[in-house]
Scaffold this active site. Sequence first.
Site, short mmCIF file in Angstrom:
data_model
loop_
_atom_site.label_atom_id
_atom_site.label_comp_id
_atom_site.label_asym_id
_atom_site.label_seq_id
_atom_site.Cartn_x
_atom_site.Cartn_y
_atom_site.Cartn_z
N LYS A 1 0.21 3.83 -2.76
CA LYS A 1 -0.76 4.94 -2.71
C LYS A 1 -0.07 6.30 -2.65
O LYS A 1 -0.67 7.31 -3.04
CB LYS A 1 -1.69 4.76 -1.51
CG LYS A 1 -2.62 3.55 -1.61
CD LYS A 1 -3.55 3.46 -0.41
CE LYS A 1 -4.54 2.32 -0.54
NZ LYS A 1 -3.92 1.00 -0.34
N SER A 5 -5.74 4.02 4.27
CA SER A 5 -5.33 3.05 3.24
C SER A 5 -6.55 2.60 2.45
O SER A 5 -6.81 1.41 2.30
CB SER A 5 -4.61 1.85 3.86
OG SER A 5 -3.87 1.14 2.88
N SER A 36 0.79 -1.24 0.00
CA SER A 36 0.00 0.00 0.00
C SER A 36 0.81 1.28 0.00
O SER A 36 0.24 2.37 -0.12
CB SER A 36 -0.95 0.01 1.21
OG SER A 36 -2.12 -0.67 0.90
#
Length: 534
Positions: free
Chosen positions: A198, A372, A195
């Site tokens: 991102k 997230s 993640s």
Amino acid sequence: MVVPELRPWRAARPHVVRFANAVRPRLARAAAPVKPRVARLTRAVKPQLARVPGTTAARTWQYTAGAATAGLALAAGVVTAAGPWDANGQRTAERDRAVALERPGGADHDRKPVAAADEPRPAPSAASVLAGLGGGAVTVKSEPGGKPGKALTDVLGPLLGSPALGGSHTAAVVDVTTGKRLYGTGETTALTPASTTKIATAVAALSALGPDHRLTTRTALEPDTRELVLVGGGDPTLTAHPKPDGWASLRTLATATAKSLKGRGIREVTLSYDTTLYSGPELHPIGVNDNLAPVSALMADEGRTDDSASGPATRVSDPAADAARKFAGFLQAAGIKATAPGPSKATGRAITLATVSSPPLSDLVERMLTNSDNDIAEALLRQTAAATGGRASFDGGAQAVAAQLKRLGLPMSGAVFHDGSGLNRDDRLTADLLTALLVKAGSASRPDLRPVLTGLPVAGFTGTLTTRYTDGAAGIVRAKTGTLTGVNALAGTVVDQDGRLLAFAFLASGTTSPLDAQAALDQAATALAGCGCG
């Protein structure tokens, strides 16, 4: 006299005071171990900041101290005078999250769902987070000879060499103000980023669309057929539930649409919905998964089947059809009869009747990074493609993000994108690129990218770091987490003992225990905060 930058905080003062009174006892205990460090930081940084051209030591120190002790300063009431991050009341989400510290959860993609009514509002954008640090565009560079500082190597080397970090790991640490690389090990080797992807998605979207861009959902009437088309604008935060001001609501859209229809003498319509803004497969390669709904240009509440607003949850199989059915119900309640909705496409002759828009992109980015949020990430991937003339699909969005980052002059060697969320295990990023992204977001020449920094979870306080850093580092480290099976990552910022704002990225592959790997990464970030390695 009230300084202009502080006026928004004067209006918010009563709310902050109530918050400070509620959490002061607990935070005072947490703050005690770091008080000596904050005092040393103050003494070390004030003289340096006083010499920064075009700024004042007071204003710049306000930022630096806030970055170092953001959560802990709340208990002391510092934010009743001025915000620790920016002039616009930044980190509303941080305050609300701190109130809910007892809530369980916090792992990257394995948190318990949070009830929508309890979810904090997205924090406002932050146009001036690092304005006091001065300087223009920053280029990341190594120390002479490419050798990292020995002191930092001595501190981080043993911690990052922990067996908990699996078969391979890479790391980089960069001074945000100067762009100098202070530490690196395998920093140009690309690993699965999970993640932390991102961060790249956020930078690309903000640079392509701008922080004030909003995603608009509208209704359009075909004049010849009285077909009413609900046109999706790609807003994943569109809601069918009651929400605070600033959220786009299907009910609000239906009410405004019904009023417009009645004004035209229409009380019955053929309802359809248009999702053609996006193309390609809706289902992520991971398949049906509680962490991500099928990606559609029209959805309500991220297709969740419960009242949660973050974390995993069972999703509907067809988000667009689900949203259209809910919209039909709101139309009925507003006095307009509608047929069962089906897919269609609004023509160029269609007359727009009503619109609702998302919060600004700066808020969406902050929400995506703090929680997230995979649904927002995949939406921003496609929005980036649409804004730059690409195909708004997984592949088209990945190409658009890579192209946008290349235009920004970032080190793209080895980088591979397949999605915007990092759920795809074939994604590859380097620690070099992740730190360069954070440095770019901190550049005085790119205030439009500032939400990338302000959206990072705060250790022990917000988002995916809520339940991590329960020791003295709570409130000091700000970082995006990354967790997949066998993969753990952490990338963010911290102020060290010399008062320097540092960007760091730690990537590990082949981990066997996610909790042990997280602990090892947290220890490294904590050591970085405590290091006076200049």
